[in-house]
Motif scaffolding. Sequence first.
Motif, PDB file in Angstrom:
ATOM      1  N   LYS A   1       1.916  83.662  50.127  1.00  0.00           N
ATOM      2  CA  LYS A   1       1.532  82.323  49.214  1.00  0.00           C
ATOM      3  C   LYS A   1       2.288  82.273  47.932  1.00  0.00           C
ATOM      4  CE  LYS A   1      -2.992  82.088  51.481  1.00  0.00           C
ATOM      5  NZ  LYS A   1      -4.471  82.367  51.190  1.00  0.00           N
TER       6      LYS A   1
ATOM      7  N   LEU B   1      -3.219  93.763  55.029  1.00  0.00           N
ATOM      8  CA  LEU B   1      -2.940  92.320  55.393  1.00  0.00           C
ATOM      9  C   LEU B   1      -3.124  91.171  54.734  1.00  0.00           C
ATOM     10  CD1 LEU B   1      -4.092  92.750  59.004  1.00  0.00           C
ATOM     11  CD2 LEU B   1      -1.890  92.404  58.310  1.00  0.00           C
ATOM     12  N   ASN B   2      -4.370  91.578  53.992  1.00  0.00           N
ATOM     13  CA  ASN B   2      -4.678  90.602  52.897  1.00  0.00           C
ATOM     14  C   ASN B   2      -3.880  90.377  51.663  1.00  0.00           C
ATOM     15  OD1 ASN B   2      -7.220  89.606  53.977  1.00  0.00           O
ATOM     16  ND2 ASN B   2      -8.506  90.985  53.094  1.00  0.00           N
ATOM     17  N   LEU B   3      -3.083  91.442  51.283  1.00  0.00           N
ATOM     18  CA  LEU B   3      -2.144  91.850  50.381  1.00  0.00           C
ATOM     19  C   LEU B   3      -0.867  91.042  50.670  1.00  0.00           C
ATOM     20  CD1 LEU B   3      -2.316  95.384  48.945  1.00  0.00           C
ATOM     21  CD2 LEU B   3      -2.559  93.292  47.559  1.00  0.00           C
TER      22      LEU B   3
ATOM     23  N   TYR C   1      -0.479  87.505  62.669  1.00  0.00           N
ATOM     24  CA  TYR C   1      -0.089  87.406  61.206  1.00  0.00           C
ATOM     25  C   TYR C   1       1.315  86.891  60.882  1.00  0.00           C
ATOM     26  CZ  TYR C   1      -4.659  89.665  59.899  1.00  0.00           C
ATOM     27  OH  TYR C   1      -6.029  89.466  59.734  1.00  0.00           O
TER      28      TYR C   1
ATOM     29  N   THR D   1      -1.447  92.748  66.503  1.00  0.00           N
ATOM     30  CA  THR D   1      -1.677  92.347  65.117  1.00  0.00           C
ATOM     31  C   THR D   1      -0.365  91.275  64.583  1.00  0.00           C
ATOM     32  OG1 THR D   1      -3.044  94.195  64.576  1.00  0.00           O
ATOM     33  CG2 THR D   1      -2.122  93.190  62.734  1.00  0.00           C
TER      34      THR D   1
ATOM     35  N   LEU E   1      -9.013  98.697  45.200  1.00  0.00           N
ATOM     36  CA  LEU E   1      -8.920  98.340  46.440  1.00  0.00           C
ATOM     37  C   LEU E   1      -8.719  99.312  47.656  1.00  0.00           C
ATOM     38  CD1 LEU E   1      -8.801  95.449  48.255  1.00  0.00           C
ATOM     39  CD2 LEU E   1      -6.246  95.750  48.006  1.00  0.00           C
TER      40      LEU E   1
ATOM     41  N   ASN F   1      -7.067  96.113  57.037  1.00  0.00           N
ATOM     42  CA  ASN F   1      -7.413  94.411  56.473  1.00  0.00           C
ATOM     43  C   ASN F   1      -7.028  94.291  55.042  1.00  0.00           C
ATOM     44  OD1 ASN F   1      -9.110  92.109  57.172  1.00  0.00           O
ATOM     45  ND2 ASN F   1     -10.215  93.040  55.314  1.00  0.00           N
ATOM     46  N   ASP F   2      -7.052  95.290  54.169  1.00  0.00           N
ATOM     47  CA  ASP F   2      -6.867  95.361  52.731  1.00  0.00           C
ATOM     48  C   ASP F   2      -5.215  95.036  52.772  1.00  0.00           C
ATOM     49  OD1 ASP F   2      -9.137  95.232  52.011  1.00  0.00           O
ATOM     50  OD2 ASP F   2      -9.181  97.465  51.485  1.00  0.00           O
TER      51      ASP F   2
ATOM     52  N   SER G   1      -0.664  88.709  52.885  1.00  0.00           N
ATOM     53  CA  SER G   1      -1.093  86.979  52.701  1.00  0.00           C
ATOM     54  C   SER G   1      -0.900  86.362  51.266  1.00  0.00           C
ATOM     55  CB  SER G   1      -2.448  86.859  53.272  1.00  0.00           C
ATOM     56  OG  SER G   1      -2.531  87.265  54.703  1.00  0.00           O
ATOM     57  N   GLU G   2      -1.337  87.392  50.483  1.00  0.00           N
ATOM     58  CA  GLU G   2      -1.380  86.957  48.961  1.00  0.00           C
ATOM     59  C   GLU G   2       0.242  86.837  48.517  1.00  0.00           C
ATOM     60  OE1 GLU G   2      -3.977  89.633  46.656  1.00  0.00           O
ATOM     61  OE2 GLU G   2      -5.520  88.933  47.489  1.00  0.00           O
ATOM     62  N   ARG G   3       0.886  87.857  48.801  1.00  0.00           N
ATOM     63  CA  ARG G   3       2.220  87.605  48.278  1.00  0.00           C
ATOM     64  C   ARG G   3       3.138  86.514  49.048  1.00  0.00           C
ATOM     65  NH1 ARG G   3       4.149  91.662  44.806  1.00  0.00           N
ATOM     66  NH2 ARG G   3       2.422  92.382  43.830  1.00  0.00           N
TER      67      ARG G   3
END
Length: 236
Positions: A172, A164-166, A190, A186, A111, A161-162, A168-170
Amino acid sequence: MAILKFPVLKDVSFDVKDGELVGLIGLNGAGKSTTINHIIGLLTPFKGSIKINDVTINDDVQQYKKQIAYIPEQPIVYKELTLKEHLELTMLAYDLDQKTAWQRADKLLKLFRLDNKLDWFPDNFSKGMRQKVMIVCAFLTDAKLFIIDEPFLGLDPLAVNDLLNLISERKKAGASILMSTHVLDTAQRYCDRFVLLHDGQVRTEGTIEELRQLFPDAGESLNDIYLTLAREGDAS
């Protein structure tokens, strides 16, 4: 020679719930780094306590610290260790299952485009690449609380961006995340909630909607609200 000790933080109290991203906001010198250093155990509070899932550092230092993953503002790497050895050290420190951990590590390395640098020494990396090493090591763990200090400095837009996606995953998955940042636009997009520090105190906290209702004349954006509160604090 007398050594006088004055508390930098004054009755700071807030929580970070499961599955929540809280933005820790404040000007330079507001107390953000001091707050973080207390949470991760580098500083001892004059009074009060810090709990992670009802465990304090005095109850069980190992259990307390294993629940935390920390991404510092300035990357901290070991000169003598390769990237692979940094990952192995993290796995040992958190007592992770090697097979599962390496599966997760492989995904994170790809990633952040570090998968071809396992035998390289991160001490020779650029600041942005060393920051990516910190991110990979942190998200390799099963931490309950992620503490992320100014994560966007030095990262390229794709890596931001990567990350921020991580996050979001954690979130959830139920992790708690405390993020200190000056990038307020930002943070506004978020973060679920904000803790605004000023002069070592919690000036206010809440969601962006709650902050707008509390300070209707400050403006709509988090940046406007915080600047208004900071100026009020300096004037008082």
